[in-house]
Design an enzyme around this catalytic site. Structure first.
Site, PDB file in Angstrom:
ATOM      1  N   GLY A 243       6.157  -5.472  -8.049  1.00 52.47           N
ATOM      2  CA  GLY A 243       6.008  -6.870  -7.665  1.00 52.47           C
ATOM      3  C   GLY A 243       6.602  -7.272  -6.337  1.00 52.47           C
ATOM      4  O   GLY A 243       6.275  -8.339  -5.816  1.00 52.47           O
ATOM      5  N   GLU A 281       8.212   0.122 -10.799  1.00 54.64           N
ATOM      6  CA  GLU A 281       6.781   0.443 -10.575  1.00 54.64           C
ATOM      7  C   GLU A 281       6.253  -0.211  -9.306  1.00 54.64           C
ATOM      8  O   GLU A 281       5.306  -1.000  -9.347  1.00 54.64           O
ATOM      9  CB  GLU A 281       5.957  -0.058 -11.768  1.00 54.64           C
ATOM     10  CG  GLU A 281       6.381   0.475 -13.106  1.00 54.64           C
ATOM     11  CD  GLU A 281       5.646  -0.219 -14.262  1.00 54.64           C
ATOM     12  OE1 GLU A 281       4.966  -1.243 -14.031  1.00 54.64           O
ATOM     13  OE2 GLU A 281       5.764   0.268 -15.389  1.00 54.64           O
ATOM     14  N   PRO A 282       6.845   0.091  -8.155  1.00 52.71           N
ATOM     15  CA  PRO A 282       6.338  -0.557  -6.935  1.00 52.71           C
ATOM     16  C   PRO A 282       4.956  -0.057  -6.557  1.00 52.71           C
ATOM     17  O   PRO A 282       4.623   1.108  -6.780  1.00 52.71           O
ATOM     18  CB  PRO A 282       7.358  -0.155  -5.863  1.00 52.71           C
ATOM     19  CG  PRO A 282       7.939   1.119  -6.356  1.00 52.71           C
ATOM     20  CD  PRO A 282       7.907   1.058  -7.859  1.00 52.71           C
ATOM     21  N   ARG A 284       2.500  -2.300  -3.873  1.00 51.14           N
ATOM     22  CA  ARG A 284       2.309  -2.874  -2.545  1.00 51.14           C
ATOM     23  C   ARG A 284       3.412  -2.503  -1.554  1.00 51.14           C
ATOM     24  O   ARG A 284       3.139  -2.139  -0.417  1.00 51.14           O
ATOM     25  CB  ARG A 284       2.275  -4.406  -2.684  1.00 51.14           C
ATOM     26  CG  ARG A 284       1.982  -5.143  -1.396  1.00 51.14           C
ATOM     27  CD  ARG A 284       2.177  -6.656  -1.604  1.00 51.14           C
ATOM     28  NE  ARG A 284       1.603  -7.119  -2.832  1.00 51.14           N
ATOM     29  CZ  ARG A 284       0.353  -7.574  -2.978  1.00 51.14           C
ATOM     30  NH1 ARG A 284      -0.437  -7.634  -1.946  1.00 51.14           N
ATOM     31  NH2 ARG A 284      -0.076  -7.980  -4.154  1.00 51.14           N
ATOM     32  N   CYS A 350     -23.303 -11.534   2.309  1.00 51.49           N
ATOM     33  CA  CYS A 350     -23.979 -12.826   2.165  1.00 51.49           C
ATOM     34  C   CYS A 350     -23.200 -13.764   1.242  1.00 51.49           C
ATOM     35  O   CYS A 350     -23.656 -14.118   0.146  1.00 51.49           O
ATOM     36  CB  CYS A 350     -25.401 -12.607   1.668  1.00 51.49           C
ATOM     37  SG  CYS A 350     -26.330 -11.659   2.865  1.00 51.49           S
ATOM     38  N   GLU A 351     -22.005 -14.094   1.655  1.00 52.15           N
ATOM     39  CA  GLU A 351     -21.137 -15.048   0.965  1.00 52.15           C
ATOM     40  C   GLU A 351     -20.341 -15.764   2.046  1.00 52.15           C
ATOM     41  O   GLU A 351     -19.821 -15.098   2.962  1.00 52.15           O
ATOM     42  CB  GLU A 351     -20.113 -14.324   0.066  1.00 52.15           C
ATOM     43  CG  GLU A 351     -20.660 -13.460  -1.027  1.00 52.15           C
ATOM     44  CD  GLU A 351     -21.170 -14.240  -2.236  1.00 52.15           C
ATOM     45  OE1 GLU A 351     -20.745 -15.385  -2.437  1.00 52.15           O
ATOM     46  OE2 GLU A 351     -22.014 -13.679  -2.954  1.00 52.15           O
ATOM     47  N   TYR A 379      -4.141  -2.473  -2.436  1.00 53.20           N
ATOM     48  CA  TYR A 379      -5.222  -3.291  -3.002  1.00 53.20           C
ATOM     49  C   TYR A 379      -6.337  -3.489  -1.975  1.00 53.20           C
ATOM     50  O   TYR A 379      -6.924  -4.564  -1.872  1.00 53.20           O
ATOM     51  CB  TYR A 379      -4.679  -4.638  -3.527  1.00 53.20           C
ATOM     52  CG  TYR A 379      -3.526  -4.434  -4.486  1.00 53.20           C
ATOM     53  CD1 TYR A 379      -3.771  -3.995  -5.779  1.00 53.20           C
ATOM     54  CD2 TYR A 379      -2.198  -4.613  -4.097  1.00 53.20           C
ATOM     55  CE1 TYR A 379      -2.720  -3.754  -6.664  1.00 53.20           C
ATOM     56  CE2 TYR A 379      -1.148  -4.377  -4.969  1.00 53.20           C
ATOM     57  CZ  TYR A 379      -1.417  -3.950  -6.247  1.00 53.20           C
ATOM     58  OH  TYR A 379      -0.392  -3.705  -7.113  1.00 53.20           O
TER      59      TYR A 379
HETATM   60  C1  LIG Z   1       2.148  -3.129 -14.749  1.00 54.23           C
HETATM   61  C2  LIG Z   1       2.208  -3.167 -13.263  1.00 54.23           C
HETATM   62  N1  LIG Z   1       3.164  -2.467 -12.650  1.00 54.23           N
HETATM   63  C3  LIG Z   1       3.257  -2.444 -11.298  1.00 54.23           C
HETATM   64  C4  LIG Z   1       2.379  -3.154 -10.512  1.00 54.23           C
HETATM   65  C5  LIG Z   1       2.532  -3.083  -9.028  1.00 54.23           C
HETATM   66  O1  LIG Z   1       2.755  -4.304  -8.452  1.00 54.23           O
HETATM   67  P1  LIG Z   1       3.058  -4.414  -6.896  1.00 54.23           P
HETATM   68  O2  LIG Z   1       1.969  -3.727  -6.167  1.00 54.23           O
HETATM   69  O3  LIG Z   1       3.090  -5.854  -6.639  1.00 54.23           O
HETATM   70  O4  LIG Z   1       4.382  -3.750  -6.661  1.00 54.23           O
HETATM   71  C6  LIG Z   1       1.369  -3.922 -11.120  1.00 54.23           C
HETATM   72  C7  LIG Z   1       0.458  -4.746 -10.305  1.00 54.23           C
HETATM   73  O5  LIG Z   1       0.296  -5.901 -10.491  1.00 54.23           O
HETATM   74  C8  LIG Z   1       1.276  -3.916 -12.529  1.00 54.23           C
HETATM   75  O6  LIG Z   1       0.310  -4.598 -13.153  1.00 54.23           O
END
Ligand SMILES: Cc1ncc(COP(=O)(O)O)c(C=O)c1O
Length: 398
Positions: A243, A281-282, A284, A350-351, A379
């Site tokens: 997050g 769980e990074p 982004r 086309c949007e 993403y």
């Molecule tokens: C369960 C879970 N873990 C980790 C992430 C990674 O999030 P971020 O890319 O914001 O670090 C996400 C993405 O939303 C997620 O759904």
């Protein structure tokens, strides 16, 4: 430090051998491509690990970027994978992640996905509802195979991010409401010795710049973790999710590291003395800066009202601006001169929402010039699609 640096010789990309000219990677190409600096990703992994004053186990969120070459490099840094589909499980295994180092989240796991995850021995299945837990237990019994689950809880905390990427509010579909915890415990009692309650998890959203809800969630989770341990459950992992955001307008990226340090130090403090494996769980944070979407100018279209720069790539390749109103910095790979012109940078789709940037100041390009849409490594390609039957972009790792 900048990953992509404007220079009198054209845009430069940072690599392990210093800055290289982006044009060198464009020779002979016409189609749009994502360019990733593997050097930047690796240094971010180090920074992330170093931000905490306790050991952490990183599980990179494959949904942010699942490029095989990049993943293989990342996995050589001894990190695991956070996945949300069996496709991502298979990709993680393919790039050399040990099954034990995979965390499998997601609200809609099918029977087949759960069965495959248990068969390959995924380290932790994060369950997000009671019916899902029933399914996991039934599948483990059917296969007669030991399985470890984490209970993903919904802390009902608000984060200031785009509403489409909050996941920790009670109106979001993610995680279990705390009132379902006793139900989960009762279900787990029916499978003792087979389905192990391995840990607790929470993930409250993405692109979070104010870290306080993340720290608050870690504290909240710790309390529940200790309570359950007190009741005799041998929990081992505390999974804080991902997050951490980046400031897409910050050119030199320093604010990323200030925020990361603060996050690491505050989380380490609220978890101090806790004997548990802490998972993060990074997604982004590790890969966004490393990637640029490079696209060519097809037309410069002047109207009485606006100047449109029309690229050969659009929302089909980078959905974030049209989906989340995200604003990416856009630069010329080789600017035509110092004079800047206000223009809208758009794609061919086309949007009317197919806009990368409105009223951006740019040295006015000509047909065939390349533009770089920066901070597109997370993403980006993973959300790309072939709407209007246009092909997917290429990916190049440097
Ligand atoms: C369960 C879970 N873990 C980790 C992430 C990674 O999030 P971020 O890319 O914001 O670090 C996400 C993405 O939303 C997620 O759904």
């Amino acid at each position: 430090m900048m990953v992509y640096k404007p220079d009198k010789n054209g845009l430069q990309v940072n690599t392990s051998q210093g800055y290289k000219n982006v044009e060198d990677f464009l020779r002979g190409r016409e189609q749009p491509l994502y360019l990733y600096s593997q050097h930047d990703v690796k240094s971010r992994i180090e920074a992330y690990k170093g931000a905490f004053s306790r050991p952490i186990d990183m599980r990179f969120a494959l949904k942010a970027n699942s490029n095989r070459t990049l993943l293989k490099e990342m996995m050589s840094e001894a990190i695991g994978a956070d996945v949300v589909s069996i496709g991502e499980v298979e990709r993680a295994l393919e790039v050399g992640v040990r099954p034990d180092d995979i965390v499998f989240s997601g609200v809609g796991k099918t029977k087949a996905e759960i069965q495959r995850a248990i068969e390959v021995g995924v380290g932790q299945i994060n369950v997000e509802s009671l019916p899902e837990l029933e399914r996991v237990i039934a599948t483990a019994k059917f296969l007669n195979k030991e399985t470890r689950v984490g209970l993903r809880l919904n802390p009902d905390v608000s984060v200031s991010t785009h509403p489409y990427i909050t996941t920790g509010l009670k109106e979001n579909k993610f995680g279990m409401d705390i009132s379902h915890l006793p139900g989960a415990i009762s279900l787990l009692r029916t499978a003792i010795g087979l389905v192990q309650c391995h840990g607790l998890a929470a993930h409250i959203g993405s692109q979070i710049l104010d870290i306080s809800p993340m720290v608050q969630t870690a504290k909240w989770l710790r309390k529940i973790f200790e309570d359950l341990r007190g009741e005799g459950w041998a929990l081992q992992t505390l999974d804080l999710g991902g997050g951490l955001g980046i400031d897409y307008q910050d050119e030199n990226h320093d604010s990323d590291f200030v925020r990361l340090k603060e996050y690491g130090s505050q989380v380490s403090e609220v978890l101090s003395g806790l004997e548990a494996r802490v998972l993060v769980e990074p997604g982004r944070f590790l890969v966004a800066r490393a990637g640029a979407l490079l696209a060519r100018v097809e037309y410069v279209k002047e109207t009485p009202y606006k100047t449109f720069v029309i690229l050969n790539s659009g929302m089909n390749h980078l959905l974030r601006p049209s989906l989340y109103q995200a604003s990416h910095r856009i630069v010329s790979v080789r600017p035509r001169g110092p004079t800047l012109v206000r223009c809208d940078i758009v794609g061919p789709i086309c949007e009317s929402s197919d806009v990368f940037g409105r009223e951006k100041e740019l040295s006015l390009p000509r047909e065939g010039d390349w533009l770089a849409i920066l901070d597109a490594g997370a993403y980006g390609y993973t959300m790309a699609n072939s709407y209007n039957l246009r092909p997917l972009p290429d990916e190049v790792v440097v």
